[in-house]
Design a protein around this motif. Structure first.
Motif, PDB file in Angstrom:
ATOM      1  N   TYR A 101     104.339  10.600 -75.812  1.00 55.34           N
ATOM      2  CA  TYR A 101     104.404   9.130 -75.814  1.00 55.34           C
ATOM      3  C   TYR A 101     103.374   8.606 -76.813  1.00 55.34           C
ATOM      4  CZ  TYR A 101     106.338  10.630 -71.374  1.00 55.34           C
ATOM      5  OH  TYR A 101     107.047  11.299 -70.428  1.00 55.34           O
ATOM      6  N   ILE A 102     103.863   7.853 -77.798  1.00 55.58           N
ATOM      7  CA  ILE A 102     102.972   7.322 -78.835  1.00 55.58           C
ATOM      8  C   ILE A 102     103.183   5.823 -78.949  1.00 55.58           C
ATOM      9  CG2 ILE A 102     102.356   7.418 -81.284  1.00 55.58           C
ATOM     10  CD1 ILE A 102     103.408  10.252 -81.389  1.00 55.58           C
ATOM     11  N   ASP A 103     102.101   5.073 -78.935  1.00 54.73           N
ATOM     12  CA  ASP A 103     102.134   3.631 -79.220  1.00 54.73           C
ATOM     13  C   ASP A 103     101.193   3.377 -80.384  1.00 54.73           C
ATOM     14  OD1 ASP A 103     103.821   3.104 -77.143  1.00 54.73           O
ATOM     15  OD2 ASP A 103     102.202   2.740 -75.711  1.00 54.73           O
ATOM     16  N   SER A 104     101.564   2.408 -81.227  1.00 54.24           N
ATOM     17  CA  SER A 104     100.703   2.084 -82.358  1.00 54.24           C
ATOM     18  C   SER A 104     100.936   0.641 -82.784  1.00 54.24           C
ATOM     19  CB  SER A 104     100.994   3.017 -83.530  1.00 54.24           C
ATOM     20  OG  SER A 104     102.269   2.739 -84.067  1.00 54.24           O
ATOM     21  N   HIS A 105     100.081   0.143 -83.632  1.00 54.21           N
ATOM     22  CA  HIS A 105     100.305  -1.175 -84.247  1.00 54.21           C
ATOM     23  C   HIS A 105      99.938  -1.088 -85.718  1.00 54.21           C
ATOM     24  CE1 HIS A 105      95.963  -1.410 -83.348  1.00 54.21           C
ATOM     25  NE2 HIS A 105      95.917  -2.196 -84.399  1.00 54.21           N
ATOM     26  N   LYS A 106     100.415  -2.065 -86.470  1.00 57.80           N
ATOM     27  CA  LYS A 106     100.132  -2.055 -87.912  1.00 57.80           C
ATOM     28  C   LYS A 106      98.905  -2.909 -88.197  1.00 57.80           C
ATOM     29  CE  LYS A 106     104.512  -0.934 -90.076  1.00 57.80           C
ATOM     30  NZ  LYS A 106     104.122   0.435 -90.301  1.00 57.80           N
ATOM     31  N   GLU A 107      98.162  -2.453 -89.192  1.00 57.75           N
ATOM     32  CA  GLU A 107      96.949  -3.164 -89.577  1.00 57.75           C
ATOM     33  C   GLU A 107      96.995  -3.354 -91.096  1.00 57.75           C
ATOM     34  OE1 GLU A 107      92.964  -2.128 -87.443  1.00 57.75           O
ATOM     35  OE2 GLU A 107      92.977  -1.173 -89.386  1.00 57.75           O
ATOM     36  N   THR A 108      96.554  -4.522 -91.549  1.00 57.61           N
ATOM     37  CA  THR A 108      96.557  -4.768 -92.991  1.00 57.61           C
ATOM     38  C   THR A 108      95.227  -4.329 -93.585  1.00 57.61           C
ATOM     39  OG1 THR A 108      98.002  -6.643 -92.621  1.00 57.61           O
ATOM     40  CG2 THR A 108      96.921  -6.531 -94.758  1.00 57.61           C
ATOM     41  N   VAL A 109      95.338  -3.544 -94.631  1.00 56.49           N
ATOM     42  CA  VAL A 109      94.132  -3.056 -95.318  1.00 56.49           C
ATOM     43  C   VAL A 109      93.996  -3.842 -96.623  1.00 56.49           C
ATOM     44  CG1 VAL A 109      93.017  -1.026 -96.298  1.00 56.49           C
ATOM     45  CG2 VAL A 109      94.552  -0.781 -94.354  1.00 56.49           C
ATOM     46  N   PRO A 110      92.835  -4.466 -96.898  1.00 56.49           N
ATOM     47  CA  PRO A 110      92.686  -5.230 -98.129  1.00 56.49           C
ATOM     48  C   PRO A 110      92.885  -4.360 -99.368  1.00 56.49           C
ATOM     49  CG  PRO A 110      90.698  -5.344 -96.773  1.00 56.49           C
ATOM     50  CD  PRO A 110      91.632  -4.422 -96.093  1.00 56.49           C
ATOM     51  N   ALA A 111      93.214  -5.020-100.471  1.00 55.10           N
ATOM     52  CA  ALA A 111      93.459  -4.286-101.724  1.00 55.10           C
ATOM     53  C   ALA A 111      92.206  -3.540-102.145  1.00 55.10           C
ATOM     54  CB  ALA A 111      93.875  -5.270-102.804  1.00 55.10           C
ATOM     55  N   ALA A 112      92.394  -2.368-102.703  1.00 55.78           N
ATOM     56  CA  ALA A 112      91.249  -1.544-103.113  1.00 55.78           C
ATOM     57  C   ALA A 112      90.573  -2.127-104.351  1.00 55.78           C
ATOM     58  CB  ALA A 112      91.727  -0.118-103.386  1.00 55.78           C
ATOM     59  N   ALA A 113      91.344  -2.792-105.227  1.00 53.75           N
ATOM     60  CA  ALA A 113      90.789  -3.372-106.460  1.00 53.75           C
ATOM     61  C   ALA A 113      91.225  -4.825-106.560  1.00 53.75           C
ATOM     62  CB  ALA A 113      91.294  -2.579-107.657  1.00 53.75           C
ATOM     63  N   PRO A 114      90.454  -5.668-107.239  1.00 55.56           N
ATOM     64  CA  PRO A 114      90.858  -7.067-107.383  1.00 55.56           C
ATOM     65  C   PRO A 114      92.219  -7.164-108.076  1.00 55.56           C
ATOM     66  CG  PRO A 114      88.632  -6.693-108.249  1.00 55.56           C
ATOM     67  CD  PRO A 114      89.181  -5.367-107.895  1.00 55.56           C
ATOM     68  N   GLY A 115      93.086  -8.003-107.536  1.00 57.07           N
ATOM     69  CA  GLY A 115      94.428  -8.143-108.103  1.00 57.07           C
ATOM     70  C   GLY A 115      95.430  -7.152-107.525  1.00 57.07           C
ATOM     71  N   GLY A 116      94.957  -6.178-106.731  1.00 53.04           N
ATOM     72  CA  GLY A 116      95.854  -5.188-106.143  1.00 53.04           C
ATOM     73  C   GLY A 116      96.577  -5.749-104.925  1.00 53.04           C
ATOM     74  N   ARG A 117      97.474  -4.957-104.419  1.00 55.60           N
ATOM     75  CA  ARG A 117      98.249  -5.407-103.261  1.00 55.60           C
ATOM     76  C   ARG A 117      97.574  -4.977-101.962  1.00 55.60           C
ATOM     77  NH1 ARG A 117     104.256  -3.533-103.278  1.00 55.60           N
ATOM     78  NH2 ARG A 117     103.181  -1.633-103.811  1.00 55.60           N
ATOM     79  N   GLU A 118      97.743  -5.775-100.936  1.00 52.46           N
ATOM     80  CA  GLU A 118      97.283  -5.371 -99.603  1.00 52.46           C
ATOM     81  C   GLU A 118      98.192  -4.260 -99.096  1.00 52.46           C
ATOM     82  OE1 GLU A 118      97.513  -8.839 -97.260  1.00 52.46           O
ATOM     83  OE2 GLU A 118      95.430  -9.400 -97.608  1.00 52.46           O
TER      84      GLU A 118
END
Ligand code: SF4
Ligand code: SF4
Length: 209
Positions: free
Chosen positions: A75-92
């Motif tokens: 049994y596995i439960d999880s949620h998604k978390e947003t990680v900020p972009a590694a470099a300026p102008g990059g995507r989250e």
């Protein structure tokens, strides 16, 4: 034609008793197979399928083990978390965060499929087998318990010294060597003056008035 039945009695009186005594004597001289557990712990092979340990730092919540388990007892439960972009102008980016990981050992049939399919080496066999419970619900081991089992997983066998170097280790070694070589190179002297930099002598010459 009817088959004749085998004779039920021996021709020699007392031969049955002799045979029985021979069996008794043979058994008395053999090594005993009785296990004196729990007074004496059994000598099990190190890779015995006792219980499953979870190394949750390696788990990416890919769900492969839960999907492949024939008993559906993971049994596995999880949620998604947003990680900020590694470099300026990059995507989250987004990543899965584990909320629950549990295995119901009252259903598990110890097939080992979950361990085989895990692509990130997060599940391991431990030889521990003493986790019997009086309540069947206690046989569902949550992530903390599964993490504790990791301390009982034996160390992997030593690598074959004649084996080919793993690709990942070879790549990491080459990268480290390149970095070390780049750091060891002497910095080249500056030849071109930078804009605004004075080109003449910075100190008055000796003897100049
Ligand atoms: S060992 Fe087999 S039955 Fe047990 S949890 Fe893993 S896949 Fe499921
Ligand atoms: S297969 Fe491995 S990485 Fe994927 S959810 Fe299961 S334990 Fe985690």
């Amino acid at each position: 034609m009817a088959e004749s039945l085998p004779p039920t009695r021996s021709r020699f009186p007392g031969s049955g008793l002799a045979k029985g005594l021979a069996v008794t004597l043979r058994t008395m001289t053999r090594k005993t197979v009785t296990e004196q557990y729990p007074d004496v712990q059994p000598d099990l092979p190190p890779r015995t399928r006792g219980v499953i340990g979870l190394f949750e730092e390696n788990c990416t919540v890919c769900m492969l083990c839960a999907r492949e388990c024939p008993d559906w007892c993971i049994y596995i439960d999880s949620h998604k978390e947003t990680v900020p972009a590694a470099a300026p102008g990059g995507r989250e980016r987004s990543r899965n965060v584990l909320d629950r990981f549990a295995i119901d050992f009252s259903l598990c049939m110890y097939c080992g499929i979950c361990i085989e399919v895990c692509p990130f080496d997060a599940l391991f066999w431990s030889p521990e087998f003493e986790y019997a419970e009086t309540d069947i619900r206690d046989l569902t081991h949550e992530r903390d318990k599964l993490r504790e089992w990791m301390w009982t997983v034996p160390a992997p066998p030593a690598l074959d010294p004649a084996a080919e170097e793993p690709k990942e280790i070879a790549a990491a070694r080459k990268t480290a060597e390149k970095l070390a070589a780049a750091q060891a190179e002497p910095t080249e002297p500056q030849t071109e003056p930078r804009p605004g930099q004075p080109t003449g002598p910075t100190a008055p010459e000796a003897g100049a008035s």
